[in-house]
Design a protein around this motif. Sequence first.
Motif: not given
Length: 169
Positions: A28-37
């Motif tokens: 039950n966690k929110r998910t995200a893609f992290l765009c970074h250098s």
Amino acid sequence: MAIDQSDIRSSASYSTVRKSASEGRAQNKRTAFLCHSHLDADLAKGLQGYLHRNGWEVYIDWEDATMPERPERRTAEKIQAKIRDLEMFFFLATQNSMGSRWCPWEIGYADGVKSLDRILVIPTRDARGVTHGNEYLEIYRHLDKASTGGIGSFDAAGKGIRLSGNQTL
């Protein structure tokens, strides 16, 4: 407003590695893609750690053992699939990400497959006091400290939605 990079780095010890969105969703966690250098690995880990403490699972591509060793077509396809699969897309705005060849491509792809409320820019301020994030990033919501504590997602007019508890960066 921008988040101090030193504040982001301080949360690196809370970072975890997740390989799939389903693992985070199952908890039950929110998910995200992290765009970074990749030159900002310490900031990426710090942001991942901070968000993990606040109920998020954040995907970082170089932690994924299934990624090709060198960038190639399969790399782009895997990144595209992760951007589509994960709930949110976060763009960590730094001097390095603004100069990257991959980061603008990733946010452009996210813009085409996600609704605008699923894309968040995280503007940062470096040790010299310089804030990072080009003007075109202002069309997206941004992540910032909420006046009531924790973090929130804000539009250009400053209207926000709280994303986390009382912990602050």
